[in-house]
Scaffold this motif. Sequence first.
Motif, short mmCIF file in Angstrom:
data_model
loop_
_atom_site.label_atom_id
_atom_site.label_comp_id
_atom_site.label_asym_id
_atom_site.label_seq_id
_atom_site.Cartn_x
_atom_site.Cartn_y
_atom_site.Cartn_z
N THR A 1 0.82 -1.21 0.00
CA THR A 1 0.00 0.00 0.00
C THR A 1 0.85 1.26 0.00
O THR A 1 0.56 2.22 -0.71
CB THR A 1 -0.95 0.01 1.21
OG1 THR A 1 -1.87 -1.09 1.08
CG2 THR A 1 -1.74 1.31 1.28
N ARG A 2 1.92 1.25 0.78
CA ARG A 2 2.79 2.42 0.81
C ARG A 2 3.48 2.62 -0.54
O ARG A 2 3.65 3.75 -1.00
CB ARG A 2 3.83 2.30 1.92
CG ARG A 2 4.78 3.49 2.00
CD ARG A 2 5.44 3.57 3.35
NE ARG A 2 4.47 3.83 4.39
CZ ARG A 2 4.75 3.89 5.70
NH1 ARG A 2 5.99 3.69 6.11
NH2 ARG A 2 3.82 4.13 6.60
N VAL A 3 3.87 1.53 -1.17
CA VAL A 3 4.47 1.62 -2.51
C VAL A 3 3.46 2.20 -3.50
O VAL A 3 3.80 3.05 -4.33
CB VAL A 3 4.97 0.24 -2.98
CG1 VAL A 3 5.42 0.30 -4.44
CG2 VAL A 3 6.11 -0.25 -2.10
N GLU A 4 2.22 1.74 -3.41
CA GLU A 4 1.19 2.24 -4.32
C GLU A 4 0.88 3.71 -4.07
O GLU A 4 0.54 4.46 -4.99
CB GLU A 4 -0.08 1.41 -4.18
CG GLU A 4 0.04 -0.01 -4.72
CD GLU A 4 0.44 -0.03 -6.20
OE1 GLU A 4 -0.09 0.80 -6.96
OE2 GLU A 4 1.28 -0.86 -6.58
N GLU A 5 1.00 4.14 -2.82
CA GLU A 5 0.81 5.56 -2.52
C GLU A 5 1.87 6.41 -3.22
O GLU A 5 1.57 7.48 -3.76
CB GLU A 5 0.88 5.79 -1.01
CG GLU A 5 -0.34 5.30 -0.25
CD GLU A 5 -0.22 5.51 1.24
OE1 GLU A 5 -1.27 5.50 1.93
OE2 GLU A 5 0.91 5.67 1.74
N VAL A 6 3.09 5.93 -3.23
CA VAL A 6 4.17 6.64 -3.93
C VAL A 6 3.89 6.66 -5.42
O VAL A 6 4.10 7.68 -6.10
CB VAL A 6 5.53 5.99 -3.63
CG1 VAL A 6 6.64 6.65 -4.44
CG2 VAL A 6 5.86 6.09 -2.14
N LYS A 7 3.39 5.56 -5.96
CA LYS A 7 3.04 5.52 -7.39
C LYS A 7 1.95 6.54 -7.72
O LYS A 7 1.99 7.18 -8.78
CB LYS A 7 2.56 4.11 -7.77
CG LYS A 7 3.64 3.04 -7.79
CD LYS A 7 3.04 1.72 -8.25
CE LYS A 7 4.06 0.60 -8.29
NZ LYS A 7 3.47 -0.67 -8.75
#
Length: 584
Positions: free
Chosen positions: A324-330
């Motif tokens: 989820t945190r990776v997707e937030e950065v995306k």
Amino acid sequence: MVAEGEMVSWTVADAVDYKGFPADRSKTGGWVPAALSLGIEICERLSTMGIAVNLVTYLGGTMHLPSATSANIVTDFMGTSFLLCLLGGFLADSFLGRYRTIAIFATVQTFGTGLLAISTKQPQLRPPPCQATDITKCQHASGIQMGVLYISLYLIALGTGGLKSSVSGFGTDQFDEKDEKEKTQMAYFFSRFFFVISTGTLMAVTVLVYIQDEVGRSWGYGICSICMFTAILIFLSGTRRYRYKKCSGSPIVHICQVVVAARKKRKVELPSSTASLYEDYPEESRIQRTYQFRCLDKASVVTNTDYSEDGAFVSNPWTLCPVTRVEEVKMVIRLLPIWATTILFWSTYAQMITFSVEQATTMQRSIGNFKIPAASLTVFFVAAILITLGAYDRLIIPLLKKRKGKPGFSNLQLIAIGLFLSALGMASASVVEVKRLAVAKANGTTGTTLPISVFYLIPQFFLVGSGEGFMYTGQLDFFITQSPKGMKTMSTGLFLTTLSLGFFFSSLLVSIVKAATGSNGKHGWVGENINKGRLDCFYGLLAALSFINFGLFLLCASWYKRKKAKQVPEMEIIVKGSSVEEKL
């Protein structure tokens, strides 16, 4: 003993009072505490805009600086003010909290405006008066005189950066989104917040500018300092009534963690199944994995380095990040093309408080016996914003809702309208400047006042002002609604950096144009005297760049696809003991 249901009714989730206890709904928050912060905002607008719109005339008329240099000082000052919003937001999220950030940076701005008032009052802090119409024959400000001025301006910029990043957020902290009554009050607060910004700006470009020009600069800036000091006292008076949110960490740090973790694991192979990636967010808050920017997905791959020597699983956010945190950065990365194509708008905006004000100083500004201060022409700019937003709210939105069932234009459509209007504004400015230069040539370029009405400048002020009404609303809506839920402060900072970079780009463009067109003894398009330059060509260049940028924005907008958070019920990873157990 208080039952759990009763506890929920009188306390506010995630909020505490000034003693650190759960916030009592009946004794804290609401409209009155939120309104106390508005005094700080109106004084910030009064100071910043009152200085910015009239600073170029002080730099040229009193400090005897060339036209292009004066314009760049103003745009650098404004650019720094908005860039420092990132610093203010980082400190508020990570260490100080919004309340302390507002109190500290409001005090900094008070000192800055006070020092500016002193520097404009003391004769030794400015060069001797000069009656020559050609500024090149006057003594320029010395290094010490400019140094004191710079210290004053950048203390104000530092204060502005801290305040703008926290005031609106602190105001919304006083309302509970889960309570329908308070949610309605929050919407009312947002509308009043924008009204306060406009009121502060309107007072700055009329009353404050008039005081600066007719009574004295030191009086105008001194009033700003006194008003801000009074606003701080009013703000502090509500300490017992406020609701406070605990520091949750900066999104900037979270973004850095994903980038660092992905780089450390850049040689790791991505698993074929999403279920093999690390995730620790609650199921209802998870974001489904996407396949853009897959290099960042490596930050979620569990490897042997994520275990200690005794085999225990160790979750280090700098080496392993949840999906989820990776997707937030995306999601933030997807915003960047739109972000980049909105920067140029604020470069055109910068011309309204620099070269357009200088144009006004050379034109007829009298109505009977009353002489309009040059910087007060920006009142048409503010009026255009208010008229545009009023017409949009009362006419366009009801019409679109009736005909197409839509509650107005989308945020991207609003931005597109703003960009197009700003391009038209620069084209209009170029045409008007051709006429002004023709009058200057016919009457002599060294004259102080040309026989041409200042009201010829109204179209460029009105077009760019209307553009800002659409642009500001569209940008704010876009960056808040399309950003991750946990990065709202970060997205607001991202929006404000477009203002900062727009001002800085204006300074850069002026420097490049001056160097390219003013070599070999030539005056160039922008120089020491706008009557001898070709400001029409500079405006034409900005108009051409704006239309090109408008086309690029349409391409980026068509590419952009909104992403919404989705649940991932098929995957749940549990860290238990020394193993990572997957439930499918």
